[in-house]
Design a protein around this motif. Structure first.
Motif, short mmCIF file in Angstrom:
data_model
loop_
_atom_site.label_atom_id
_atom_site.label_comp_id
_atom_site.label_asym_id
_atom_site.label_seq_id
_atom_site.Cartn_x
_atom_site.Cartn_y
_atom_site.Cartn_z
N LEU A 314 20.91 -15.19 -18.69
CA LEU A 314 21.21 -14.87 -19.93
C LEU A 314 19.31 -14.57 -20.29
O LEU A 314 19.43 -13.09 -20.11
N LYS A 315 18.19 -14.87 -19.84
CA LYS A 315 17.34 -14.67 -19.22
C LYS A 315 17.36 -13.35 -18.23
O LYS A 315 16.87 -12.03 -17.48
N ASN A 316 18.01 -14.01 -17.67
CA ASN A 316 17.66 -13.00 -15.99
C ASN A 316 18.79 -11.00 -16.85
O ASN A 316 18.28 -10.02 -16.53
N ALA A 317 20.13 -11.60 -17.05
CA ALA A 317 20.93 -10.32 -17.80
C ALA A 317 20.00 -9.87 -19.06
O ALA A 317 19.90 -8.14 -18.72
N ILE A 318 19.25 -10.78 -19.66
CA ILE A 318 17.64 -9.51 -20.30
C ILE A 318 17.25 -8.91 -20.18
O ILE A 318 16.63 -7.69 -19.80
N ALA A 319 16.23 -9.38 -18.61
CA ALA A 319 15.00 -8.87 -17.82
C ALA A 319 15.78 -7.45 -17.24
O ALA A 319 15.28 -6.56 -16.71
N GLN A 320 17.26 -7.39 -16.89
CA GLN A 320 17.60 -6.32 -15.90
C GLN A 320 17.85 -5.51 -17.08
O GLN A 320 17.57 -3.87 -16.53
N ARG A 321 17.22 -5.06 -18.10
CA ARG A 321 17.28 -3.67 -19.07
C ARG A 321 15.74 -3.48 -18.57
O ARG A 321 15.51 -2.93 -19.51
N PHE A 322 14.92 -4.62 -18.37
CA PHE A 322 13.31 -3.60 -18.11
C PHE A 322 13.18 -3.24 -17.20
O PHE A 322 14.21 -3.64 -15.94
N PRO A 323 12.48 -2.13 -16.98
CA PRO A 323 11.97 -1.39 -15.76
C PRO A 323 11.10 -2.33 -14.81
O PRO A 323 10.86 -3.81 -15.01
N SER A 324 11.64 -2.28 -13.04
CA SER A 324 11.32 -2.43 -12.46
C SER A 324 10.70 -2.06 -11.62
O SER A 324 10.57 -1.06 -11.22
N LEU A 325 9.39 -2.74 -10.64
CA LEU A 325 7.92 -2.18 -9.87
C LEU A 325 8.57 -2.53 -8.78
O LEU A 325 8.13 -4.00 -8.90
N SER A 326 8.89 -1.70 -7.42
CA SER A 326 8.97 -1.95 -6.07
C SER A 326 7.37 -1.67 -5.42
O SER A 326 6.98 -0.47 -6.09
N LEU A 327 6.75 -2.33 -4.31
CA LEU A 327 5.63 -1.79 -3.37
C LEU A 327 6.57 -1.74 -1.98
O LEU A 327 7.19 -2.88 -1.50
N THR A 328 6.78 -0.81 -1.73
CA THR A 328 7.40 -0.66 -0.11
C THR A 328 5.56 0.11 0.44
O THR A 328 4.67 0.38 0.45
N GLY A 329 5.45 -0.76 2.02
CA GLY A 329 4.79 -0.37 3.26
C GLY A 329 5.64 -0.64 4.41
O GLY A 329 6.28 -0.69 4.28
N ALA A 330 4.84 0.60 5.28
CA ALA A 330 5.05 0.55 6.40
C ALA A 330 4.18 0.64 7.50
O ALA A 330 2.83 1.80 6.86
N ALA A 331 3.70 -0.04 8.57
CA ALA A 331 3.23 0.39 9.17
C ALA A 331 3.58 0.33 11.01
O ALA A 331 4.56 -0.63 10.99
N GLY A 332 3.26 0.84 11.76
CA GLY A 332 3.80 0.85 13.47
C GLY A 332 2.91 1.66 14.27
O GLY A 332 1.84 2.63 14.23
N TYR A 333 4.06 2.39 14.84
CA TYR A 333 3.22 3.34 16.25
C TYR A 333 4.53 4.54 16.45
O TYR A 333 5.36 3.68 16.12
N GLN A 334 4.24 5.45 16.70
CA GLN A 334 4.58 7.01 16.84
C GLN A 334 4.24 8.01 18.00
O GLN A 334 2.76 7.88 17.63
N SER A 335 5.07 7.84 19.19
CA SER A 335 3.93 9.30 20.23
C SER A 335 5.98 9.36 20.57
O SER A 335 6.42 8.96 20.64
N THR A 336 5.06 10.60 21.19
CA THR A 336 5.91 11.48 21.92
C THR A 336 6.21 10.50 23.48
O THR A 336 6.43 11.42 24.28
N ASP A 337 5.13 10.25 23.69
CA ASP A 337 4.46 9.64 24.90
C ASP A 337 5.01 8.03 25.19
O ASP A 337 4.41 7.67 24.57
#
Length: 480
Positions: A314-337
């Protein structure tokens, strides 16, 4: 989005939801129990005199109080090999896995991706001696990066899912204890039935021998001219009837033996030493007070654990109606060579935050909350019924133990009286003072009393098992 705008959006979504997590705190349903059990399991003198004197033991295993090494060994085998117990243990492993799955959102997720692409662009024109030639242009791109994401559990949605899974795991463990108690009781009852059938067979064979002796005496009188076919035929019927009874008891004995083997998890019939039920000890069973059932009965603990899980859902069902904040991040390498892919100049990174707030879901979220509230109400009623049923089980078992003991005492006296009457009738018949009709009446009465005595004694021991089971056996809840 700036911090102030983020806060405004969260407050707005909260006000739209109209939810209150404080209303979902768990409270154990109140069940009023009497201060004591009405029935009294104190033994009566006759049963105690007819059977072995009680010798209370402090063994945690309640079945060991019967003093049978065969029963101890059979229950130990059932605990190790019973199929229902194995299935219940598998359900615990499933619940453990589900708990691990539910706990995953509490931690960041990290993924690794890499790819290489080569594509052809529009052709270019190149002048040669023979003219202009269009040549394709190819380009390559290499990419390798780690991506991480994490949802901030502001409202406890993910924690509630973990709590629900943990409570479900507890319920499965209590279910295992319930299955174990039921299995132990079933093995004890099956073993006592084997002994009971053995006793009934002994009495039936003894009755057959008595009936054949009387038939021989009647035939002797026929040879002397003092009896006729009218006297012989009914006695032949009694003899053959006893043989039919023995065949029926042997069939039931074999069925019970095979049923016991299934409980022990094997197709092989277990070995045991046939003994009369009177060789077993009479355990001393203390009923205690009704409130102890809340600690001792695993089915009550399971019902409450399921209620706790539903409350977390029930707590989970109630919390589903609240906003959610997600953090995403990415790191790596990109090259044409490819050769410069891991060069520091090829490093890339990104970070982002996303706020998701439900605005309109067609009633789905409200429906989920109402569903969980109704589920909680259902399990609360189930919990209350389980507690009340446990109290009724003990009252029934206590009353059953007293009545079966009274029945056993009365049957002991009735069998003794029937034996005296049968012995007297045989003596009078041989002396010629009564006819074969009177002898047959006392004979049937005694044979019937013997079989009823064996069944009454079996019922008494099964009533002891029923009381142990109703009281929760030797099961104890660890912790508060």
């Amino acid at each position: 989005m700036t911090r102030s705008r983020l806060l405004v959006a969260a407050v707005a979504a909260l006000s739209l939801s109209g939810c209150d997590l404080a209303n979902s705190e768990y409270l154990r349903p109140i069940v009023e129990l009497p201060a004591f059990f009405r029935a009294n399991p104190a033994p009566t003198p006759a049963a105690a005199a007819e059977e072995a004197a009680p010798e209370p033991r402090n063994d945690a295993a309640w079945w060991s109080q019967f003093g049978s090494a065969d029963l101890d060994r059979m229950i130990a085998q059932a605990q190790d090999r019973n199929f229902d117990l194995a299935a219940a243990e598998a359900r615990i492993r499933q619940a453990i896995a589900q708990q691990e799955i539910s706990a995953a959102p509490l931690f960041p997720s990290l993924d690794f991706t890499s790819n290489a692409t080569r594509q052809q662009t529009a052709p270019t024109s190149t002048s040669t001696r023979t003219g202009t030639v269009a040549r394709p242009v190819w380009s390559s791109r290499y990419n390798m990066q780690f991506e991480a994401s994490y949802e901030i559990d502001f409202w406890g949605k993910n924690r509630a899912a973990v709590d629900a899974a943990s409570a479900t795991l507890q319920a499965r463990r209590f279910d295992l204890a319930t299955v174990a108690l039921t299995t132990e009781a079933n093995v004890a009852n099956a073993f006592f039935q084997l002994l009971g059938f053995g006793e009934r067979l002994d009495y039936a064979r003894q009755s057959l021998a008595d009936a054949e002796d009387i038939l021989a005496a009647i035939r002797a009188r026929e040879a002397a001219g003092t009896a006729s076919l009218v006297d012989i035929a009914p006695q032949v019927g009694i003899v053959e009837g006893q043989r039919a009874t023995i065949a029926s008891l042997e069939r039931q004995f074999a069925q019970q033996y095979d049923a016991l083997a299934v409980l022990l998890g094997t197709p092989q019939r277990p070995d045991y030493t046939p003994i009369p039920l009177t060789d077993l000890r009479i355990p001393v069973v203390a009923a205690g007070v009704p409130s102890e059932l809340l600690r001792r009965r695993p089915d009550i603990a399971s019902a409450e654990a399921q209620l706790v899980a539903a409350n977390a859902d029930l707590k989970n069902a109630i919390a589903q109606r609240f906003p959610s904040l997600s953090l995403t991040g990415a790191a790596g390498y990109q090259s044409t060579d490819l050769g410069r892919l891991l060069d520091p100049t090829s490093q890339i990174f990104s970070i982002a935050a996303g706020l998701t707030a439900p605005i309109f879901a067609g009633g789905r979220l409200q429906g989920q909350e109402r569903l969980q509230r109704a589920r909680l109400e259902e399990l609360a009623a189930t919990y209350q019924k389980t507690v009340v049923q446990a109290f009724a089980d003990v009252e029934t078992a206590l009353s059953g133990l007293r009545r079966t003991r009274e029945q056993l005492d009365a049957q002991i006296a009735a069998t003794a009286a029937s034996r005296l009457g049968f012995d007297a009738a045989q003596a009078q018949y041989r002396a010629g003072s009564i006819d074969s009709v009177a002898l047959r009446d006392t004979q049937r009465s005694y044979f019937s009393a013997l079989d009823a005595l064996a069944q009454a004694r079996l019922g008494y021991y099964q009533a002891l098992v029923a009381l142990f089971q109703a009281l929760g056996g030797g099961w104890q809840l660890a912790g508060p």
